[in-house]
Scaffold this motif. Structure first.
Motif, PDB file in Angstrom:
ATOM      1  N   GLY A 167       0.803  -1.221   0.000  1.00  0.00           N
ATOM      2  CA  GLY A 167       0.000   0.000   0.000  1.00  0.00           C
ATOM      3  C   GLY A 167       0.839   1.276   0.000  1.00  0.00           C
ATOM      4  N   ARG A 168       2.040   1.194   0.505  1.00  0.00           N
ATOM      5  CA  ARG A 168       2.961   2.339   0.474  1.00  0.00           C
ATOM      6  C   ARG A 168       3.893   2.262  -0.733  1.00  0.00           C
ATOM      7  N   PHE A 169       4.219   1.036  -1.106  1.00  0.00           N
ATOM      8  CA  PHE A 169       5.147   0.808  -2.217  1.00  0.00           C
ATOM      9  C   PHE A 169       4.574   1.334  -3.539  1.00  0.00           C
ATOM     10  N   LEU A 170       3.335   0.962  -3.837  1.00  0.00           N
ATOM     11  CA  LEU A 170       2.751   1.281  -5.144  1.00  0.00           C
ATOM     12  C   LEU A 170       2.665   2.788  -5.408  1.00  0.00           C
ATOM     13  N   PRO A 171       2.178   3.605  -4.466  1.00  0.00           N
ATOM     14  CA  PRO A 171       2.176   5.054  -4.738  1.00  0.00           C
ATOM     15  C   PRO A 171       3.590   5.630  -4.891  1.00  0.00           C
ATOM     16  N   ALA A 172       4.542   5.103  -4.122  1.00  0.00           N
ATOM     17  CA  ALA A 172       5.924   5.594  -4.233  1.00  0.00           C
ATOM     18  C   ALA A 172       6.491   5.285  -5.611  1.00  0.00           C
ATOM     19  N   ILE A 173       6.288   4.067  -6.073  1.00  0.00           N
ATOM     20  CA  ILE A 173       6.758   3.669  -7.408  1.00  0.00           C
ATOM     21  C   ILE A 173       6.057   4.505  -8.470  1.00  0.00           C
ATOM     22  N   GLY A 174       4.754   4.665  -8.317  1.00  0.00           N
ATOM     23  CA  GLY A 174       4.002   5.482  -9.273  1.00  0.00           C
ATOM     24  C   GLY A 174       4.554   6.894  -9.361  1.00  0.00           C
ATOM     25  N   ALA A 175       4.855   7.491  -8.219  1.00  0.00           N
ATOM     26  CA  ALA A 175       5.392   8.857  -8.197  1.00  0.00           C
ATOM     27  C   ALA A 175       6.769   8.919  -8.858  1.00  0.00           C
ATOM     28  N   ILE A 176       7.599   7.923  -8.605  1.00  0.00           N
ATOM     29  CA  ILE A 176       8.941   7.886  -9.213  1.00  0.00           C
ATOM     30  C   ILE A 176       8.828   7.785 -10.726  1.00  0.00           C
ATOM     31  N   ILE A 177       7.978   6.886 -11.202  1.00  0.00           N
ATOM     32  CA  ILE A 177       7.852   6.674 -12.648  1.00  0.00           C
ATOM     33  C   ILE A 177       7.210   7.885 -13.324  1.00  0.00           C
TER      34      ILE A 177
ATOM     35  N   GLY B  87       7.456  10.903 -12.288  1.00  0.00           N
ATOM     36  CA  GLY B  87       8.538  11.897 -12.289  1.00  0.00           C
ATOM     37  C   GLY B  87       9.506  11.687 -13.440  1.00  0.00           C
ATOM     38  N   ILE B  88       9.862  10.431 -13.686  1.00  0.00           N
ATOM     39  CA  ILE B  88      10.757  10.112 -14.811  1.00  0.00           C
ATOM     40  C   ILE B  88      10.104  10.493 -16.136  1.00  0.00           C
ATOM     41  N   GLU B  89       8.839  10.098 -16.303  1.00  0.00           N
ATOM     42  CA  GLU B  89       8.137  10.373 -17.561  1.00  0.00           C
ATOM     43  C   GLU B  89       8.001  11.879 -17.807  1.00  0.00           C
ATOM     44  N   LEU B  90       7.669  12.632 -16.778  1.00  0.00           N
ATOM     45  CA  LEU B  90       7.541  14.085 -16.938  1.00  0.00           C
ATOM     46  C   LEU B  90       8.888  14.737 -17.226  1.00  0.00           C
ATOM     47  N   THR B  91       9.936  14.232 -16.596  1.00  0.00           N
ATOM     48  CA  THR B  91      11.281  14.757 -16.881  1.00  0.00           C
ATOM     49  C   THR B  91      11.648  14.486 -18.336  1.00  0.00           C
ATOM     50  N   GLN B  92      11.349  13.272 -18.822  1.00  0.00           N
ATOM     51  CA  GLN B  92      11.619  12.964 -20.222  1.00  0.00           C
ATOM     52  C   GLN B  92      10.827  13.887 -21.144  1.00  0.00           C
ATOM     53  N   LEU B  93       9.580  14.141 -20.790  1.00  0.00           N
ATOM     54  CA  LEU B  93       8.733  14.992 -21.623  1.00  0.00           C
ATOM     55  C   LEU B  93       9.271  16.418 -21.702  1.00  0.00           C
ATOM     56  N   PHE B  94       9.491  17.037 -20.559  1.00  0.00           N
ATOM     57  CA  PHE B  94       9.834  18.462 -20.560  1.00  0.00           C
ATOM     58  C   PHE B  94      11.283  18.746 -20.953  1.00  0.00           C
ATOM     59  N   THR B  95      12.154  17.748 -20.815  1.00  0.00           N
ATOM     60  CA  THR B  95      13.537  17.939 -21.264  1.00  0.00           C
ATOM     61  C   THR B  95      13.719  17.466 -22.700  1.00  0.00           C
ATOM     62  N   LEU B  96      12.688  16.826 -23.256  1.00  0.00           N
ATOM     63  CA  LEU B  96      12.728  16.229 -24.591  1.00  0.00           C
ATOM     64  C   LEU B  96      13.855  15.187 -24.697  1.00  0.00           C
ATOM     65  N   LEU B  97      14.125  14.518 -23.575  1.00  0.00           N
ATOM     66  CA  LEU B  97      15.126  13.441 -23.547  1.00  0.00           C
ATOM     67  C   LEU B  97      14.417  12.095 -23.445  1.00  0.00           C
ATOM     68  N   GLY B  98      13.485  11.880 -24.326  1.00  0.00           N
ATOM     69  CA  GLY B  98      12.688  10.663 -24.332  1.00  0.00           C
ATOM     70  C   GLY B  98      11.245  11.030 -24.570  1.00  0.00           C
ATOM     71  N   SER B  99      10.387  10.067 -24.408  1.00  0.00           N
ATOM     72  CA  SER B  99       8.971  10.343 -24.596  1.00  0.00           C
ATOM     73  C   SER B  99       8.226  10.062 -23.308  1.00  0.00           C
ATOM     74  N   CYS B 100       7.135  10.765 -23.137  1.00  0.00           N
ATOM     75  CA  CYS B 100       6.260  10.573 -21.982  1.00  0.00           C
ATOM     76  C   CYS B 100       5.102   9.718 -22.467  1.00  0.00           C
ATOM     77  N   ASP B 101       5.065   8.476 -22.013  1.00  0.00           N
ATOM     78  CA  ASP B 101       4.119   7.517 -22.556  1.00  0.00           C
ATOM     79  C   ASP B 101       3.428   6.781 -21.420  1.00  0.00           C
ATOM     80  N   ILE B 102       2.100   6.795 -21.435  1.00  0.00           N
ATOM     81  CA  ILE B 102       1.322   6.097 -20.411  1.00  0.00           C
ATOM     82  C   ILE B 102       1.662   4.604 -20.398  1.00  0.00           C
ATOM     83  N   ASP B 103       2.008   4.054 -21.547  1.00  0.00           N
ATOM     84  CA  ASP B 103       2.373   2.638 -21.613  1.00  0.00           C
ATOM     85  C   ASP B 103       3.695   2.365 -20.895  1.00  0.00           C
ATOM     86  N   ASP B 104       4.610   3.325 -20.916  1.00  0.00           N
ATOM     87  CA  ASP B 104       5.840   3.184 -20.129  1.00  0.00           C
ATOM     88  C   ASP B 104       5.497   3.112 -18.644  1.00  0.00           C
ATOM     89  N   LEU B 105       4.578   3.961 -18.217  1.00  0.00           N
ATOM     90  CA  LEU B 105       4.142   3.942 -16.824  1.00  0.00           C
ATOM     91  C   LEU B 105       3.598   2.563 -16.459  1.00  0.00           C
TER      92      LEU B 105
END
Length: 165
Positions: A102-112, A114-132
């Motif tokens: 119950g604590r693990f899943l939200p933490a992992i979700g937040a980390i992922i 964060g990664i996806e948004l960083t990729q999106l706004f830095t244009l160093l990858g793509s932000c994809d719901i399927d990656d999440l």
């Protein structure tokens, strides 16, 4: 966790984080050289339709005559899962509060996210719901493996306590 084991897990985790940073961001510098404005590039590297990329890769893997495309599709699908298995295993080892799913899943979700948004706004990858989705599956597999290791360790310890080990 005993101090020497914690140190070893911390070193492994640090190496894992550095590898992930390079895989997710470092090797992509200059990768998306798409013409247009920043906002055009942002739209190009964003997918919010669940299953779209996964289906594209499955179609590519099953219907492509070019072996490179098959390999590319399989590496993307499997890689998005496999790359996050260590995170699901190591994170709860270092932070015992995350041993609760119950604590693990939200933490992992937040980390992922964060990664996806960083990729999106830095244009160093793509932000994809399927990656999440795929990354979360990988992390949950890692979490399950940790739980399995814990159960085996407890079973072994109880055998020793019974005089059977």
């Amino acid at each position: 966790m005993k101090q020497p084991a914690r140190l070893i897990v911390s070193i492994i985790f640090g190496a894992y984080v550095l590898l992930m940073l390079w895989l997710l961001f470092g090797q992509r510098l200059g990768y998306y050289d798409i013409p247009g404005t920043y906002w055009d590039k942002l739209q190009y590297s964003l997918n919010l339709v669940p299953g779209e990329t996964i289906n594209d890769y499955i179609d590519m893997a099953t219907g492509a005559v070019n072996p490179y495309l098959v390999r590319h599709a399989l590496i993307n699908l499997a890689g998005n899962i496999v790359m996050f298995i260590p995170l699901g295993f190591l994170l709860p080892c270092l932070w015992p509060r995350l041993r609760s799913f119950g604590r693990f899943l939200p933490a992992i979700g937040a980390i992922i996210v964060g990664i996806e948004l960083t990729q999106l706004f830095t244009l160093l990858g793509s932000c994809d719901i399927d990656d999440l989705l795929l990354n979360t599956i990988g992390a949950v597999i890692g979490f399950g493996l940790l739980r399995l290791v814990d159960k085996l360790r407890l079973r072994k310890a109880s055998r020793k306590g019974d005089g059977k080990g």
